[in-house]
Design a protein around this motif. Structure first.
Motif, PDB file in Angstrom:
ATOM      1  N   GLN A 133       0.859  -1.182   0.000  1.00  0.00           N
ATOM      2  CA  GLN A 133       0.000   0.000   0.000  1.00  0.00           C
ATOM      3  C   GLN A 133       0.898   1.236   0.000  1.00  0.00           C
ATOM      4  N   PRO A 134       0.891   2.030  -1.053  1.00  0.00           N
ATOM      5  CA  PRO A 134       1.734   3.234  -1.082  1.00  0.00           C
ATOM      6  C   PRO A 134       1.490   4.179   0.088  1.00  0.00           C
ATOM      7  N   SER A 135       0.285   4.143   0.650  1.00  0.00           N
ATOM      8  CA  SER A 135      -0.017   5.028   1.772  1.00  0.00           C
ATOM      9  C   SER A 135       0.873   4.732   2.979  1.00  0.00           C
ATOM     10  N   GLU A 136       1.300   3.472   3.146  1.00  0.00           N
ATOM     11  CA  GLU A 136       2.152   3.127   4.284  1.00  0.00           C
ATOM     12  C   GLU A 136       3.542   3.727   4.121  1.00  0.00           C
ATOM     13  N   MET A 137       4.091   3.661   2.918  1.00  0.00           N
ATOM     14  CA  MET A 137       5.381   4.298   2.662  1.00  0.00           C
ATOM     15  C   MET A 137       5.262   5.811   2.798  1.00  0.00           C
ATOM     16  N   ALA A 138       4.123   6.359   2.386  1.00  0.00           N
ATOM     17  CA  ALA A 138       3.923   7.813   2.447  1.00  0.00           C
ATOM     18  C   ALA A 138       3.980   8.319   3.882  1.00  0.00           C
ATOM     19  N   LYS A 139       3.500   7.530   4.841  1.00  0.00           N
ATOM     20  CA  LYS A 139       3.528   7.949   6.246  1.00  0.00           C
ATOM     21  C   LYS A 139       4.962   8.121   6.729  1.00  0.00           C
ATOM     22  N   VAL A 140       5.843   7.176   6.366  1.00  0.00           N
ATOM     23  CA  VAL A 140       7.246   7.282   6.760  1.00  0.00           C
ATOM     24  C   VAL A 140       7.902   8.480   6.068  1.00  0.00           C
ATOM     25  N   ALA A 141       7.611   8.655   4.778  1.00  0.00           N
ATOM     26  CA  ALA A 141       8.195   9.763   4.023  1.00  0.00           C
ATOM     27  C   ALA A 141       7.788  11.114   4.595  1.00  0.00           C
ATOM     28  N   ILE A 142       6.536  11.223   5.013  1.00  0.00           N
ATOM     29  CA  ILE A 142       6.050  12.487   5.583  1.00  0.00           C
ATOM     30  C   ILE A 142       6.736  12.784   6.910  1.00  0.00           C
ATOM     31  N   ILE A 143       6.997  11.770   7.705  1.00  0.00           N
ATOM     32  CA  ILE A 143       7.661  11.983   8.992  1.00  0.00           C
ATOM     33  C   ILE A 143       9.049  12.593   8.795  1.00  0.00           C
ATOM     34  N   VAL A 144       9.873  11.978   7.937  1.00  0.00           N
ATOM     35  CA  VAL A 144      11.249  12.455   7.779  1.00  0.00           C
ATOM     36  C   VAL A 144      11.295  13.796   7.046  1.00  0.00           C
ATOM     37  N   LEU A 145      10.376  14.022   6.095  1.00  0.00           N
ATOM     38  CA  LEU A 145      10.397  15.284   5.349  1.00  0.00           C
ATOM     39  C   LEU A 145       9.870  16.435   6.199  1.00  0.00           C
ATOM     40  N   THR A 146       8.797  16.225   6.922  1.00  0.00           N
ATOM     41  CA  THR A 146       8.254  17.295   7.772  1.00  0.00           C
ATOM     42  C   THR A 146       9.250  17.686   8.846  1.00  0.00           C
ATOM     43  N   ALA A 147       9.924  16.701   9.438  1.00  0.00           N
ATOM     44  CA  ALA A 147      10.952  16.998  10.441  1.00  0.00           C
ATOM     45  C   ALA A 147      12.071  17.836   9.832  1.00  0.00           C
ATOM     46  N   PHE A 148      12.466  17.510   8.614  1.00  0.00           N
ATOM     47  CA  PHE A 148      13.525  18.246   7.921  1.00  0.00           C
ATOM     48  C   PHE A 148      13.094  19.689   7.651  1.00  0.00           C
ATOM     49  N   ILE A 149      11.867  19.874   7.181  1.00  0.00           N
ATOM     50  CA  ILE A 149      11.375  21.221   6.873  1.00  0.00           C
ATOM     51  C   ILE A 149      11.296  22.069   8.132  1.00  0.00           C
ATOM     52  N   ILE A 150      10.772  21.502   9.206  1.00  0.00           N
ATOM     53  CA  ILE A 150      10.648  22.254  10.460  1.00  0.00           C
ATOM     54  C   ILE A 150      12.024  22.641  10.986  1.00  0.00           C
ATOM     55  N   GLU A 151      12.995  21.734  10.885  1.00  0.00           N
ATOM     56  CA  GLU A 151      14.347  22.050  11.332  1.00  0.00           C
ATOM     57  C   GLU A 151      14.952  23.187  10.501  1.00  0.00           C
ATOM     58  N   LEU A 152      14.721  23.176   9.180  1.00  0.00           N
ATOM     59  CA  LEU A 152      15.239  24.232   8.312  1.00  0.00           C
ATOM     60  C   LEU A 152      14.593  25.581   8.629  1.00  0.00           C
ATOM     61  N   ILE A 153      13.292  25.568   8.832  1.00  0.00           N
ATOM     62  CA  ILE A 153      12.573  26.817   9.100  1.00  0.00           C
ATOM     63  C   ILE A 153      12.985  27.407  10.441  1.00  0.00           C
ATOM     64  N   GLY A 154      13.085  26.562  11.444  1.00  0.00           N
ATOM     65  CA  GLY A 154      13.377  27.042  12.793  1.00  0.00           C
ATOM     66  C   GLY A 154      12.100  27.256  13.569  1.00  0.00           C
ATOM     67  N   ARG A 155      12.171  27.044  14.865  1.00  0.00           N
ATOM     68  CA  ARG A 155      10.958  27.094  15.698  1.00  0.00           C
ATOM     69  C   ARG A 155      10.355  28.488  15.760  1.00  0.00           C
ATOM     70  N   ARG A 156      11.172  29.525  15.724  1.00  0.00           N
ATOM     71  CA  ARG A 156      10.622  30.880  15.806  1.00  0.00           C
ATOM     72  C   ARG A 156       9.828  31.248  14.567  1.00  0.00           C
ATOM     73  N   ARG A 157      10.333  30.842  13.392  1.00  0.00           N
ATOM     74  CA  ARG A 157       9.637  31.178  12.151  1.00  0.00           C
ATOM     75  C   ARG A 157       8.322  30.402  11.995  1.00  0.00           C
ATOM     76  N   LEU A 158       8.136  29.357  12.781  1.00  0.00           N
ATOM     77  CA  LEU A 158       6.870  28.627  12.719  1.00  0.00           C
ATOM     78  C   LEU A 158       5.695  29.484  13.166  1.00  0.00           C
ATOM     79  N   GLN A 159       5.993  30.571  13.863  1.00  0.00           N
ATOM     80  CA  GLN A 159       4.920  31.454  14.332  1.00  0.00           C
ATOM     81  C   GLN A 159       4.388  32.352  13.217  1.00  0.00           C
ATOM     82  N   THR A 160       5.113  32.452  12.096  1.00  0.00           N
ATOM     83  CA  THR A 160       4.605  33.203  10.958  1.00  0.00           C
ATOM     84  C   THR A 160       3.634  32.333  10.162  1.00  0.00           C
ATOM     85  N   VAL A 161       2.842  32.975   9.315  1.00  0.00           N
ATOM     86  CA  VAL A 161       1.837  32.235   8.554  1.00  0.00           C
ATOM     87  C   VAL A 161       2.486  31.259   7.588  1.00  0.00           C
ATOM     88  N   TRP A 162       3.478  31.758   6.807  1.00  0.00           N
ATOM     89  CA  TRP A 162       4.111  30.876   5.825  1.00  0.00           C
ATOM     90  C   TRP A 162       4.931  29.793   6.507  1.00  0.00           C
TER      91      TRP A 162
END
Length: 407
Positions: A133-162
């Motif tokens: 089921q591709p959806s199962e692989m997608a769950k793992v992919a979303i975990i590692v990619l979202t973590a990467f994006i949040i780390e790049l953005i930084g916790r302070r910038r998460l308070q902005t809309v974008w």
């Protein structure tokens, strides 16, 4: 909440090196995590055989058919878990985008090559008798990619809309594709929940989450009210029909409410201690007893005691995850563990809620317990990533202890 200000950081500021007992108490020791996972797997195999032996004998002329297939994926998954646990978890940052693109590609391949099961086209056949089921692989992919994006953005910038919306873009893309291509709304919601949970932990401002939660609850109440007032299952579509079945399963006992009613009968007949392993009668009549509805058979055979035991095991697993996340040496590691926490907890709650008719039927499996090779395989991959984060924390503490001894 998790990440840079961890117990590891606090220990490094102290003058005395932490002892092995202190590290064990702080949650850095991952043997108990491994033990809980192995208990869940063993428990799941026993319950799967007890539930599926009759079905396998009738459909496949082999009472152990489902057990054998699940056992193969269990062994392969444990091997993958062990391999991933020794790989430095920060390497997943470089594989996050290729993994996301790979998940998108697999979902697209469902259109021409997907196999339809029970009216849903969600599976890709990799080899004779082996599907994914591709959806199962997608769950793992979303975990590692979202973590990467949040780390790049930084916790302070998460308070902005974008900054707040950007980490949700990949999960939004996957969710829409799963909804439109595979008609898998439940997996789409889980994937959105994974990114949302990671954002909740990383973002220092919780007010927007309270507002979004209130809007979501209000939207659900409004939707249910609209469906009830319309009250025509034929014109509602199958999702609207599921809401009507949820509210009054007996009114649809001969059709869409049959599965729900039979599952409730199984739960009610189990009592406190159940009828005993292999003694279920409802597994003969409950549709998908080895998949989505396995929790109802657990309740019938092991009773309330068995059902609570399963839930306690999941609570202990989540608690161990929280300790690992709290002791992670960096934000990326903490977010990976947070994504796994969200995935397993949301999917477990949804499955149990569906079986007990607390929410409308969503077709979600019970992690580690329900039959499903690809689901188990990728779940164990996620456990491997969590153990990799835990290993890094342990190694950091041991290196610090050696430095303190040498000073």
């Amino acid at each position: 909440m998790f990440g840079k200000k961890s117990n590891t950081t606090k220990n490094r500021k102290s003058k005395k090196a932490p002892s092995a007992l202190a590290r064990k108490k702080s949650g850095l020791n991952d043997y108990s995590l491994l033990f809980i996972v192995l208990v869940l797997l063993a428990f799941g195999l026993v319950l799967l055989y007890s539930t599926s032996s009759y079905i396998g004998a009738v459909e496949q002329n082999d009472s152990a058919y489902y057990l054998k297939r699940q056992l193969v994926f269990t062994v392969l998954g444990l091997g993958l878990m062990a391999l991933i646990s020794i790989i430095p978890y920060r390497w997943w940052r470089y594989l996050s985008i290729p993994g996301f693109l790979g998940a998108v590609g697999l979902i697209i391949l469902v259109i021409p090559y997907g196999r339809e099961v029970n009216g849903a086209k969600r599976w890709l056949d990799l080899a004779p008798g082996v599907s994914i089921q591709p959806s199962e692989m997608a769950k793992v992919a979303i975990i590692v990619l979202t973590a990467f994006i949040i780390e790049l953005i930084g916790r302070r910038r998460l308070q902005t809309v974008w900054g707040f919306l950007l980490p949700m873009v990949p999960s939004g893309i996957i969710a829409v594709m799963l909804w439109k291509i595979t008609n898998n709304m439940s997996s789409a919601l889980i994937i959105l929940a994974i990114s949302f949970g990671m954002l909740f932990v990383a973002c220092p401002d919780y007010k927007r989450f309270i507002a979004l939660a209130a809007m979501g609850v209000a939207g659900c109440i409004g939707l249910v009210t609209y469906i009830v007032r319309t009250a025509d299952q034929n014109n509602m579509g199958f999702r609207g029909g599921r809401v009507l079945v949820w509210l009054d399963p007996q009114a649809y006992a001969d059709d869409t409410g049959y599965q729900t009613l039979q599952a409730l009968y199984a739960i009610g007949s189990g009592g406190i201690f159940g009828k005993g392993l292999g003694q279920s009668m409802q597994k003969i009549v409950v549709p998908e007893a080895q998949n989505d509805m396995i929790f109802s058979i657990i309740c019938e055979e092991l009773g309330l005691f068995g059902a609570i035991s399963i839930m306690v095991l999941f609570v202990l697993l989540i608690w161990r995850f929280i300790l690992v996340a709290g002791n992670a040496v960096d934000l990326y590691g903490a977010l990976i563990v947070t994504g796994v926490i969200t995935h397993i907890s949301v999917q477990s709650v949804l499955n149990i809620a569906v079986v007990t008719n607390t929410i409308p039927n969503t077709g979600v499996t019970l992690p580690f317990i329900s039959y499903g090779g690809s689901s188990l395989f990728f779940l164990l991959a996620e456990i491997g990533m969590v153990m990799g984060v835990s290993r890094k924390s342990i190694k950091a503490e041991e290196e610090y202890a050696q430095q303190m001894k040498g000073s």
